[in-house]
Design a protein around this motif. Structure first.
Motif, mmCIF file in Angstrom:
data_model
loop_
_atom_site.group_PDB
_atom_site.id
_atom_site.type_symbol
_atom_site.label_atom_id
_atom_site.label_comp_id
_atom_site.label_asym_id
_atom_site.label_seq_id
_atom_site.Cartn_x
_atom_site.Cartn_y
_atom_site.Cartn_z
ATOM 1 N N ILE A 61 0.866 -1.193 0.000
ATOM 2 C CA ILE A 61 0.000 0.000 0.000
ATOM 3 C C ILE A 61 0.895 1.233 0.000
ATOM 4 N N GLU A 62 0.613 2.128 -0.927
ATOM 5 C CA GLU A 62 1.540 3.239 -1.126
ATOM 6 C C GLU A 62 1.520 4.238 0.029
ATOM 7 N N ARG A 63 0.375 4.365 0.697
ATOM 8 C CA ARG A 63 0.363 5.239 1.874
ATOM 9 C C ARG A 63 1.412 4.786 2.892
ATOM 10 N N GLU A 64 1.478 3.481 3.105
ATOM 11 C CA GLU A 64 2.413 2.948 4.097
ATOM 12 C C GLU A 64 3.854 3.026 3.587
ATOM 13 N N VAL A 65 4.024 2.809 2.289
ATOM 14 C CA VAL A 65 5.362 2.944 1.703
ATOM 15 C C VAL A 65 5.898 4.353 1.982
ATOM 16 N N ASP A 66 5.033 5.354 1.847
ATOM 17 C CA ASP A 66 5.464 6.727 2.107
ATOM 18 C C ASP A 66 5.861 6.944 3.560
ATOM 19 N N MET A 67 5.119 6.300 4.478
ATOM 20 C CA MET A 67 5.479 6.397 5.900
ATOM 21 C C MET A 67 6.881 5.835 6.112
ATOM 22 N N VAL A 68 7.167 4.714 5.442
ATOM 23 C CA VAL A 68 8.471 4.080 5.600
ATOM 24 C C VAL A 68 9.561 4.943 4.954
ATOM 25 N N LEU A 69 9.360 5.298 3.685
ATOM 26 C CA LEU A 69 10.417 5.986 2.944
ATOM 27 C C LEU A 69 10.753 7.355 3.525
ATOM 28 N N SER A 70 9.738 8.068 4.007
ATOM 29 C CA SER A 70 9.984 9.423 4.492
ATOM 30 C C SER A 70 10.889 9.440 5.725
ATOM 31 N N SER A 71 11.065 8.294 6.354
ATOM 32 C CA SER A 71 11.889 8.245 7.564
ATOM 33 C C SER A 71 13.352 8.555 7.282
ATOM 34 N N GLY A 72 13.835 8.137 6.124
ATOM 35 C CA GLY A 72 15.255 8.307 5.817
ATOM 36 C C GLY A 72 15.702 9.755 5.898
ATOM 37 N N GLU A 73 14.909 10.654 5.355
ATOM 38 C CA GLU A 73 15.268 12.075 5.344
ATOM 39 C C GLU A 73 15.025 12.732 6.691
ATOM 40 N N ARG A 74 14.064 12.205 7.436
ATOM 41 C CA ARG A 74 13.856 12.731 8.793
ATOM 42 C C ARG A 74 15.117 12.512 9.614
ATOM 43 N N ILE A 75 15.697 11.317 9.454
ATOM 44 C CA ILE A 75 16.890 10.981 10.229
ATOM 45 C C ILE A 75 18.059 11.884 9.831
ATOM 46 N N THR A 76 18.346 11.990 8.517
ATOM 47 C CA THR A 76 19.522 12.767 8.106
ATOM 48 C C THR A 76 19.353 14.251 8.425
ATOM 49 N N SER A 77 18.131 14.783 8.289
ATOM 50 C CA SER A 77 17.966 16.211 8.573
ATOM 51 C C SER A 77 18.213 16.495 10.050
ATOM 52 N N GLY A 100 6.064 22.845 5.973
ATOM 53 C CA GLY A 100 4.857 23.383 5.337
ATOM 54 C C GLY A 100 4.706 23.010 3.875
ATOM 55 N N ILE A 101 5.315 21.885 3.478
ATOM 56 C CA ILE A 101 5.236 21.460 2.078
ATOM 57 C C ILE A 101 3.958 20.650 1.860
ATOM 58 N N ILE A 102 2.993 21.258 1.185
ATOM 59 C CA ILE A 102 1.687 20.624 0.988
ATOM 60 C C ILE A 102 1.624 20.043 -0.421
ATOM 61 N N THR A 103 1.262 18.762 -0.509
ATOM 62 C CA THR A 103 1.229 18.068 -1.794
ATOM 63 C C THR A 103 -0.175 17.562 -2.086
ATOM 64 N N ASP A 104 -0.340 17.035 -3.302
ATOM 65 C CA ASP A 104 -1.578 16.316 -3.577
ATOM 66 C C ASP A 104 -1.497 14.953 -2.893
ATOM 67 N N GLY A 105 -2.494 14.104 -3.100
ATOM 68 C CA GLY A 105 -2.561 12.858 -2.354
ATOM 69 C C GLY A 105 -2.056 11.634 -3.118
ATOM 70 N N VAL A 106 -1.299 11.847 -4.183
ATOM 71 C CA VAL A 106 -0.800 10.719 -4.973
ATOM 72 C C VAL A 106 0.452 10.158 -4.301
ATOM 73 N N HIS A 107 0.230 9.138 -3.465
ATOM 74 C CA HIS A 107 1.334 8.595 -2.692
ATOM 75 C C HIS A 107 2.446 8.059 -3.588
ATOM 76 N N THR A 108 3.668 8.173 -3.134
ATOM 77 C CA THR A 108 4.936 7.763 -3.767
ATOM 78 C C THR A 108 5.322 8.619 -4.976
ATOM 79 N N LYS A 109 4.434 9.449 -5.472
ATOM 80 C CA LYS A 109 4.838 10.395 -6.521
ATOM 81 C C LYS A 109 3.963 11.643 -6.458
ATOM 82 N N ALA A 110 3.885 12.197 -5.273
ATOM 83 C CA ALA A 110 3.028 13.366 -5.055
ATOM 84 C C ALA A 110 3.634 14.610 -5.708
ATOM 85 N N ARG A 111 2.774 15.563 -6.027
ATOM 86 C CA ARG A 111 3.214 16.853 -6.559
ATOM 87 C C ARG A 111 3.020 17.916 -5.488
#
Lengths: 401, 401
Positions: A61-77, A100-111
């Protein structure tokens, strides 16, 4: 000056490299500039995380993939903020949500839809170096999203645009944009300045440095972009508006794209709208068509040739099979490459294309398709001549000088 | 029934283990229960992340440490949701923020203030298995916090309380609470039911299973807690109110705490308030004092003995040095251990303590300090007799039967 810097995964690859990035950031800070720093995940980390998600499902499920993937940048920042703080500089990390970066809801390739810059502006005014997790945002409902390939560059360019920054620096492990791929032509030279449009046309070379999405956004918001290496102090390449480039070379670079396939449709029935049907079906399936050549035969029937991305060949076959009754044959050729000559100076110089044709002919390289724009000439050739063609053209336009 | 399950780091240690957890979760789901699942980070992951933060600073900014640490549980919760979804069950992961867990602003050891359960309740009503990242929350301003050691247990208990769940199951790699440490006494037996108060007194044994913070919270909110293993199907230990335990054993277990130090202050000057000064100074420095024994000498001077956590010995020395002028001497002894007999049945039975004293005397173990509560007798002895004392007492109260 307000400068947005972006450091890629290789630059953030481990703690020592993050320390190196902190040092680089402070070089700029000490000059007196305000700084927003956008970071990628540690190189390899995103692939590891993708691997985890694929362990459970081919299509997690792409919503969950985004939860996982977004962690990498949280750590480095956060790690970079810790490093800067420990060196005595006020620093704070913000996730995509925090920034404050607001995107559309297209998980894994949001704009990115818009950016609420208030928080960053406040922090900058308080003297903070603001470190932002790249590659991510949230929907208006607060769901975490990621921006797809090259997403951190996009975060940086969008932030630079929204904050009206004076400069956006993209730090990678490559020290700029070259006149052609240095692995093919060892005399390739680094380009000091190049226009947005040329950079877009050099996409296949630029892919290693910058994706088109980011260049397009920079052009749209008129953000001066610099791409340079975080491992050297070389100047890098400035990507800016054409007007900012005083001395316009006729040809800036030679691009090569081997990931193309040619589709040849022979004897398309002379029925109104059939070409529209074909390209409509392709568009419905999100298949990008690049070059198109249509030749009208003596009997009123036409041949249509076009190129697609090689990876979409199977899907294209599936889509086009229903047209087999209306045409004589559909052939697919993956053994082709696209070589392009790019330069804003072409607009005011004639003879650029013919010099290319002559040079390739001299090397017995057959040109299968040609397309031109104001600042580009692209040619489809047999893939086996790719490197020879690049070297030949690089030398014809004296790019090694 | 609404059940909150919590799976620890070992249970979530890698993708195969997460798959095993998914299977366990579905066993409960298939019975028809509603489920909230709280997860820890993969074992080792949190230590790795802490290591990163310490690379840059001995005292990394705690706000940023929380950003880093909270990532581990975000990843595992999303992976578990992916696993459950791929097995055909609607599932969604929520970070601390998503789960509505609001904490105070004390980074790295925040306290849960309240939980907005609306979102979880809505999702449960829609049939979702809700997977929550343990160990974390956000402040009212939206800053990410973590809850400190045992934080995921705390998340689970707090959610169970706020959601008025019927049961909170804590899954670890240990299959329950034992009458004493099985590494010391191989005949230790698993306890089937135990009261909150007994569990709190058995802290030193329980530490491996449950921290006191969680037991206290469960008691406060009257949440029935079960601690059991995710690797077996054994029943585990139910921790509940005393009233729910029909057959109350006189002694439930023997606890051992080797991480204690004894401070002996000899001949404290007979000045009003000096004892208050001493213990006030310790409290001001957040030094926990456990047992206190005061003896009044013939000349009006007093001796004060008390115990502290061994790790706070250096800090205690620093704090007490200023009192050296008012006392004859201050001695520190780290070679001690605290052995405790715990059981709610003691309330209605006499002779429990004297049986202990007699048994230890028979083994020539000298008791240096004694303290008692309604359900506990604690004794300070020389550390070298620790295991012998535990085995002796375990046998005296027939806990191996």
């Amino acid at each position: 000056m307000l400068i947005v810097q972006k450091y890629g995964g290789t630059s953030m690859g481990d703690c020592d490299r993050i320390q190196n990035v902190a040092n680089r950031v402070l070089e700029t800070k000490k000059i007196g500039h305000s700084l927003v720093v956008v970071v990628s995940a540690m190189s390899g980390q995103t692939d590891t995380l993708i691997g985890y998600t694929k362990h459970f499902s081919k299509l997690p499920i792409e919503r969950e993939v985004d939860m996982v993937l977004s962690s990498g940048e949280r750590i480095t920042s956060a790690l970079l903020a810790i490093a800067l703080d420990s060196m005595g500089y006020k620093s704070i990390s913000l996730s995509g949500r925090g920034a404050g970066i607001i995107t559309d809801g297209v998980h894994t390739k949001a704009r990115i839809e818009y950016i609420n810059t208030q928080k960053i502006t406040d922090l900058l005014n308080e003297g903070y170096i603001v470190v932002v997790s790249g590659f991510q945002g949230v929907t208006e409902k607060g769901e975490v999203t990621t921006l797809g390939r090259g997403g951190s560059d996009l975060s940086a360019v969008a932030l630079a645009g929204a904050l009206n920054a004076d400069l956006c620096e993209i730090y990678t492990d490559v020290d700029g944009v070259y006149t052609t791929d240095p692995r093919i032509e060892k005399n390739a030279k680094k380009i000091n300045k190049i226009s947005y449009d040329e950079m877009l046309e050099l996409a296949s070379m630029g892919a290693k440095v910058l994706l088109n999405r980011s260049v397009e956004l920079a052009k749209k918001w008129n953000v001066p972009l610099v791409t340079r290496s975080s491992f050297t102090h070389d100047e890098g390449t400035l990507i800016t508006t054409e007007e900012n480039i005083m001395e316009k070379p006729i040809v800036s670079g030679i691009a090569l794209d081997k990931n193309q396939a040619r589709v040849s449709i022979a004897n398309v029935q002379d029925r109104p709208g059939i070409a529209a049907d074909i390209f409509g079906s392709l568009a419905d399936n999100n298949i990008n068509v690049d070059m198109i050549v249509q030749t009208i035969g003596r009997d009123g029937k036409t041949d249509i040739d076009f190129t697609i991305s090689e990876s979409e060949t199977d899907l294209t076959k599936k889509v086009l099979d229903k047209f087999l009754d209306n045409v004589e044959s559909i052939d697919y050729d993956c053994d082709i490459a696209k070589v392009s000559i790019v330069g804003v100076g072409m607009k005011s110089h004639s003879g650029v294309a013919s010099a290319a044709f002559k040079a390739l002919a001299k090397e017995n390289i057959n040109i299968m398709m040609i397309s031109t724009s104001e600042i580009k000439v692209s040619m489809i050739i047999n893939i086996k001549y790719s490197e020879l063609a690049v070297r030949t053209l690089h030398s014809v336009y004296e790019l090694d000088k």
